[in-house]
Write an enzyme that holds these catalytic residues in place. Structure first.
Site, PDB file in Angstrom:
ATOM      1  N   TYR A 118       0.878  -1.173   0.000  1.00 54.57           N
ATOM      2  CA  TYR A 118       0.000   0.000   0.000  1.00 54.57           C
ATOM      3  C   TYR A 118       0.917   1.226   0.000  1.00 54.57           C
ATOM      4  CZ  TYR A 118      -3.857  -3.180   1.307  1.00 54.57           C
ATOM      5  OH  TYR A 118      -4.798  -4.181   1.352  1.00 54.57           O
TER       6      TYR A 118
HETATM    7  C1  LIG Z   1      -6.988  -1.820  -7.275  1.00 58.44           C
HETATM    8  C2  LIG Z   1      -5.937  -2.398  -6.382  1.00 58.44           C
HETATM    9  C3  LIG Z   1      -6.248  -3.453  -5.565  1.00 58.44           C
HETATM   10  C4  LIG Z   1      -5.286  -4.034  -4.730  1.00 58.44           C
HETATM   11  N1  LIG Z   1      -5.620  -5.088  -3.936  1.00 58.44           N
HETATM   12  C5  LIG Z   1      -4.684  -5.660  -3.154  1.00 58.44           C
HETATM   13  C6  LIG Z   1      -4.989  -6.796  -2.352  1.00 58.44           C
HETATM   14  O1  LIG Z   1      -6.114  -7.280  -2.329  1.00 58.44           O
HETATM   15  N2  LIG Z   1      -4.006  -7.324  -1.591  1.00 58.44           N
HETATM   16  C7  LIG Z   1      -2.735  -6.836  -1.597  1.00 58.44           C
HETATM   17  O2  LIG Z   1      -1.885  -7.376  -0.903  1.00 58.44           O
HETATM   18  N3  LIG Z   1      -2.426  -5.754  -2.329  1.00 58.44           N
HETATM   19  C8  LIG Z   1      -3.359  -5.167  -3.115  1.00 58.44           C
HETATM   20  N4  LIG Z   1      -3.029  -4.084  -3.869  1.00 58.44           N
HETATM   21  C9  LIG Z   1      -1.668  -3.532  -3.802  1.00 58.44           C
HETATM   22  C10 LIG Z   1      -0.740  -4.300  -4.718  1.00 58.44           C
HETATM   23  O3  LIG Z   1      -0.352  -5.500  -4.081  1.00 58.44           O
HETATM   24  C11 LIG Z   1       0.524  -3.499  -5.009  1.00 58.44           C
HETATM   25  O4  LIG Z   1       0.178  -2.303  -5.633  1.00 58.44           O
HETATM   26  C12 LIG Z   1       1.497  -4.298  -5.874  1.00 58.44           C
HETATM   27  O5  LIG Z   1       2.795  -3.814  -5.701  1.00 58.44           O
HETATM   28  C13 LIG Z   1       1.101  -4.224  -7.327  1.00 58.44           C
HETATM   29  O6  LIG Z   1       1.866  -5.064  -8.125  1.00 58.44           O
HETATM   30  P1  LIG Z   1       1.906  -4.776  -9.706  1.00 58.44           P
HETATM   31  O7  LIG Z   1       2.825  -5.742 -10.299  1.00 58.44           O
HETATM   32  O8  LIG Z   1       0.486  -4.739 -10.198  1.00 58.44           O
HETATM   33  O9  LIG Z   1       2.419  -3.328  -9.692  1.00 58.44           O
HETATM   34  P2  LIG Z   1       3.652  -2.538 -10.408  1.00 58.44           P
HETATM   35  O10 LIG Z   1       3.244  -1.114 -10.327  1.00 58.44           O
HETATM   36  O11 LIG Z   1       3.960  -3.111 -11.721  1.00 58.44           O
HETATM   37  O12 LIG Z   1       4.854  -2.821  -9.411  1.00 58.44           O
HETATM   38  C14 LIG Z   1       4.851  -2.455  -8.059  1.00 58.44           C
HETATM   39  C15 LIG Z   1       6.286  -2.366  -7.536  1.00 58.44           C
HETATM   40  O13 LIG Z   1       6.943  -3.616  -7.702  1.00 58.44           O
HETATM   41  C16 LIG Z   1       8.035  -3.490  -8.609  1.00 58.44           C
HETATM   42  N5  LIG Z   1       8.006  -4.653  -9.503  1.00 58.44           N
HETATM   43  C17 LIG Z   1       6.953  -5.052 -10.253  1.00 58.44           C
HETATM   44  N6  LIG Z   1       7.265  -6.155 -10.931  1.00 58.44           N
HETATM   45  C18 LIG Z   1       8.541  -6.464 -10.621  1.00 58.44           C
HETATM   46  C19 LIG Z   1       9.409  -7.506 -11.021  1.00 58.44           C
HETATM   47  N7  LIG Z   1       9.020  -8.438 -11.892  1.00 58.44           N
HETATM   48  N8  LIG Z   1      10.665  -7.529 -10.537  1.00 58.44           N
HETATM   49  C20 LIG Z   1      11.067  -6.567  -9.663  1.00 58.44           C
HETATM   50  N9  LIG Z   1      10.275  -5.563  -9.234  1.00 58.44           N
HETATM   51  C21 LIG Z   1       9.017  -5.509  -9.713  1.00 58.44           C
HETATM   52  C22 LIG Z   1       7.783  -2.207  -9.353  1.00 58.44           C
HETATM   53  O14 LIG Z   1       8.972  -1.662  -9.877  1.00 58.44           O
HETATM   54  C23 LIG Z   1       7.141  -1.364  -8.293  1.00 58.44           C
HETATM   55  O15 LIG Z   1       8.106  -0.850  -7.420  1.00 58.44           O
HETATM   56  C24 LIG Z   1      -3.983  -3.494  -4.709  1.00 58.44           C
HETATM   57  C25 LIG Z   1      -3.667  -2.417  -5.527  1.00 58.44           C
HETATM   58  C26 LIG Z   1      -4.632  -1.858  -6.362  1.00 58.44           C
HETATM   59  C27 LIG Z   1      -4.279  -0.690  -7.217  1.00 58.44           C
END
Ligand SMILES: Cc1cc2nc3c(=O)[nH]c(=O)nc-3n(C[C@H](O)[C@H](O)[C@H](O)COP(=O)(O)OP(=O)(O)OC[C@H]3O[C@@H](n4cnc5c(N)ncnc54)[C@H](O)[C@@H]3O)c2cc1C
Ligand SMILES: *[C@@H]1O[C@H](CO)[C@@H](O)[C@H](O)[C@H]1NC(C)=O
Ligand SMILES: *[C@@H]1O[C@H](CO)[C@@H](O)[C@H](O)[C@H]1NC(C)=O
Ligand SMILES: *[C@@H]1O[C@H](CO)[C@@H](O)[C@H](O)[C@H]1NC(C)=O
Ligand SMILES: *[C@@H]1O[C@H](CO)[C@@H](O)[C@H](O)[C@H]1NC(C)=O
Ligand SMILES: *[C@@H]1O[C@H](CO)[C@@H](O)[C@H](O)[C@H]1NC(C)=O
Ligand SMILES: *[C@@H]1O[C@H](CO)[C@@H](O)[C@H](O)[C@H]1NC(C)=O
Ligand SMILES: *[C@@H]1O[C@H](CO)[C@@H](O)[C@H](O)[C@H]1NC(C)=O
Ligand SMILES: *[C@@H]1O[C@H](CO)[C@@H](O)[C@H](O)[C@H]1NC(C)=O
Length: 542
Positions: A480
């Site tokens: 978050y």
């Molecule tokens: C609508 C919504 C609902 C959510 N619901 C939940 C929930 O139910 N439970 C929960 O725990 N969290 C929830 N989240 C939060 C979510 O877990 C985080 O935002 C998570 O980091 C998102 O991962 P992403 O790959 O989609 O994001 P990205 O924006 O792609 O990445 C997030 C971070 O991780 C890094 N990263 C991504 N992929 C990699 C990789 N392959 N290697 C190294 N670093 C990487 C990125 O650089 C960035 O710093 C929610 C978020 C949103 C917006």
């Protein structure tokens, strides 16, 4: 940190990014591209997966995975180059060439980062977007799976459900979240009390490190493998895929969604819930979503805004066992059979996310669900139940102008979370935490004034909550992401001491170990951002 030092860092950062972008950017970019192409004599030509601002689809590629439209506007800095790698070698080249030519990297999987850190940077940068790395292989016999980082939780849930009704994986409630960010930052949802975080159920991973090496668990070593299971991936390398342990779910689970307004004693219910939810049998989870809503006051017959607390539950078993369980521990909820529905686990995923009962499972494959908007969110952990007067002080805030589309989501812990030590993974919020709160406020209209209204509102709520939540440190959940709790400077450098301000909030004592791992695997701090783990070696600019 005093405001003045924030300002001076910000000014240095602005100067730095200004000079470097005004003078060098186009050469950086050209040299970087040349480097990329020079390495690619034989592999699938990388150029099909490289987008510069010249390419007509550049804009749609960058926008596609932006979840928070606050970071989609024209004023937000965009990458010089986006790479959507198709092969491991493309990622390796991107990492090496970016270092050789003075560009930063941002790594994007699902693009859900609350503060846009996966695709925004103040310095000239390249985005590695893992949209093509979304393969999923399920091994039913051994109850394991390999899932690539660019897959979404929904794609994973769907793939598991095609193979077995009795297998599942503990991850997010929201199906569009990317596995890359979710797993590397923790990952919780309705299975958290029974099986813990996503990060608790990872048994191997593939990462490309700063030297461009492809490493599995054995090759990366236990320290790095520990760090990427809750410490965030972006400080350490590009995680390509994860091997996970699938978990058992019964053929039938039971769910309910029961709303209670203030007029229906929501305050008392929420208050009592705090004493109960983390102590319940691990086979049940009972969470709450609080929102303001319009109800029609029967006396005046006019619309009146009130608070509704939505009690949401998943139970591993049939309704006959669930009712007496809730009746015993929280009789005030008045749960009846008609509130409940029995279904398969995959149907419960749809139900609890808010899809109508009986909806097509394929909706889980959509990477965009519903209308995107602008939002700001924050988090807290609660260790001592908030007194009723404390709760009653929250409700009027939900009636304020800044709170039009706002909510508080309360996810109870306890269960297996109490059994996992604080240092098992970088995620330290275990025994003693009754529940985690996510505060969020959403809006649709761009503009500084509107933004200020809503962000000020959520900051005010956060400051109101201070006496009632965890202290020293006031903890926060990395996934978050909240830059209000402290940042490195805009170009990603900081002293350990300064980073410790936000570091202990996310990681408590694990922050120290994360910095040690960082120092070992990326001493020059190539993989960095506003909240990356600092290297103890390098404090200088590149
Ligand atoms: C609508 C919504 C609902 C959510 N619901 C939940 C929930 O139910 N439970 C929960 O725990 N969290 C929830 N989240 C939060 C979510 O877990 C985080 O935002 C998570 O980091 C998102 O991962 P992403 O790959 O989609 O994001 P990205 O924006 O792609 O990445 C997030 C971070 O991780 C890094 N990263 C991504 N992929 C990699 C990789 N392959 N290697 C190294 N670093 C990487 C990125 O650089 C960035 O710093 C929610 C978020 C949103 C917006
Ligand atoms: C590219 O080179 C690698 C190793 O040098 C080789 O294994 C691979 O088969 C080559 N690919 C093509 C398409 O020629
Ligand atoms: C983007 O444009 C360049 C030339 O301007 C071209 O080489 C490259 O293939 C294009 N990329 C895509 C994905 O079309
Ligand atoms: C982009 O377009 C400009 C002008 O149209 C050109 O000078 C430049 O070389 C192009 N860049 C790339 C990477 O194709
Ligand atoms: C499951 O694991 C066993 C023991 O490691 C192995 O022999 C077997 O081939 C695996 N099954 C599958 C389908 O991979
Ligand atoms: C609310 O609580 C009071 C007493 O605490 C009780 O008399 C009343 O019936 C409750 N109302 C509802 C709607 O449950
Ligand atoms: C409540 O209703 C009013 C008037 O219809 C509307 O302006 C407001 O946005 C509504 N609030 C919520 C939370 O739905
Ligand atoms: C809204 O509800 C509150 C509390 O129930 C009440 O005090 C107020 O008069 C109501 N306002 C309207 C317009 O109905
Ligand atoms: C936690 O540990 C206790 C005591 O060892 C055990 O009884 C309980 O089943 C464990 N809970 C989970 C969810 O593993």
């Amino acid at each position: 940190m005093p405001l003045s030092s924030y300002l001076s860092i910000a000014i240095i950062a602005i100067l730095f990014s200004f000079t470097s972008s005004a003078i060098d950017t186009s050469t950086h970019e050209d040299n970087f591209l040349q480097c990329l192409y020079s390495y690619s004599h034989n592999s699938t030509s990388i150029s099909k997966f490289v987008y510069t601002k010249n390419n007509s689809s550049y804009s749609s590629i960058i926008q596609f995975s932006i979840q928070n439209l606050r970071f989609a506007t024209n004023t937000i800095p965009k990458p010089l180059v986006i790479i959507t790698p198709k092969e491991i070698s493309h990622i390796q080249k991107a990492i090496i060439c970016a270092q050789n030519h003075g560009l930063q990297i941002r790594i994007r999987s699902g693009g859900h980062d609350f503060e846009g850190l996966s695709y925004v940077s103040e310095v000239p940068f390249v985005v590695i977007d893992l949209i093509h790395f979304r393969g999923i292989e399920i091994n039913v016999e051994n109850r394991t799976a390999w899932v690539q980082s660019g897959a979404t939780a929904g794609e994973l849930y769907y793939a598991i459900s095609r193979k077995s009704r009795n297998l599942a994986f503990p991850a997010s409630v929201c199906p569009t979240v990317g596995v890359g960010g979710l797993f590397s930052g923790g990952g919780h949802g309705f299975l958290v009390r029974k099986y813990g975080l996503s990060a608790d159920n990872i048994i191997d991973a593939h990462i490309i490190d700063v030297k461009g090496r492809f490493l599995d668990r054995q090759a990366m070593g236990e320290d790095l493998f520990w760090a990427i299971r809750g410490g965030g991936g972006a400080s350490f390398g590009v995680i390509v895929s994860w091997k996970i342990k699938l978990v058992h779910v019964p053929s039938i689970v039971t769910v309910f969604n029961v709303p209670r307004t203030l007029e229906q004693n929501a305050s008392k219910l929420v208050h009592k819930w705090q004493y109960v939810a983390s102590k319940l049998d691990e086979n049940i989870i009972l969470g709450i979503v609080i929102k303001s809503t319009n109800s029609t006051s029967s006396k005046q017959g006019e619309s009146n805004s009130t608070i509704v607390a939505l009690f949401q539950s998943l139970f591993f078993g049939g309704v006959d066992k669930l009712i007496p369980l809730v009746q015993e521990k929280l009789p005030e909820l008045g749960l009846v059979r008609e509130d409940c529905a029995e279904m398969s686990w995959i149907e419960s995923v749809l139900f609890l996310f808010g899809f109508p009962n009986g909806g097509k499972h394929e909706v889980l494959l959509n990477r965009i669900i519903g209308e995107k908007d602008i939002f700001k969110a924050k988090s807290d952990f609660v260790k001592i139940p908030i007194p009723e007067f404390g709760l009653e002080g929250i409700w009027p805030m939900f009636g304020e102008d800044g709170a039009k589309d706002s909510m508080m989501v309360m996810v109870p812990y306890g269960g297996i979370m109490d059994n996992i030590s604080e240092s098992e993974t970088p995620f330290p919020h275990r025994y003693g935490n009754l529940y985690v709160i996510q505060y969020a406020v959403h809006w649709h209209q761009e503009g500084d004034e509107v933004e200020k209204l809503h962000i000020n509102w959520i900051r005010k709520l956060y400051s109101y909550m201070e006496p009632f939540v965890s202290k020293s440190p006031r903890s926060a959940y990395l996934n978050y992401r909240d830059l209000d709790i402290g940042v490195n400077n805009k170009i990603g450098y900081t002293s350990y001491k300064q980073a410790n301000i936000w570091g202990v909030k996310y990681f408590k004592n694990n922050f120290k170990r994360l910095a040690k791992v960082k120092t070992k695997v990326d001493p020059q701090n190539f993989f960095r951002n506003e909240q990356s783990i600092p290297s103890l070696v390098s404090k200088k600019h590149r």
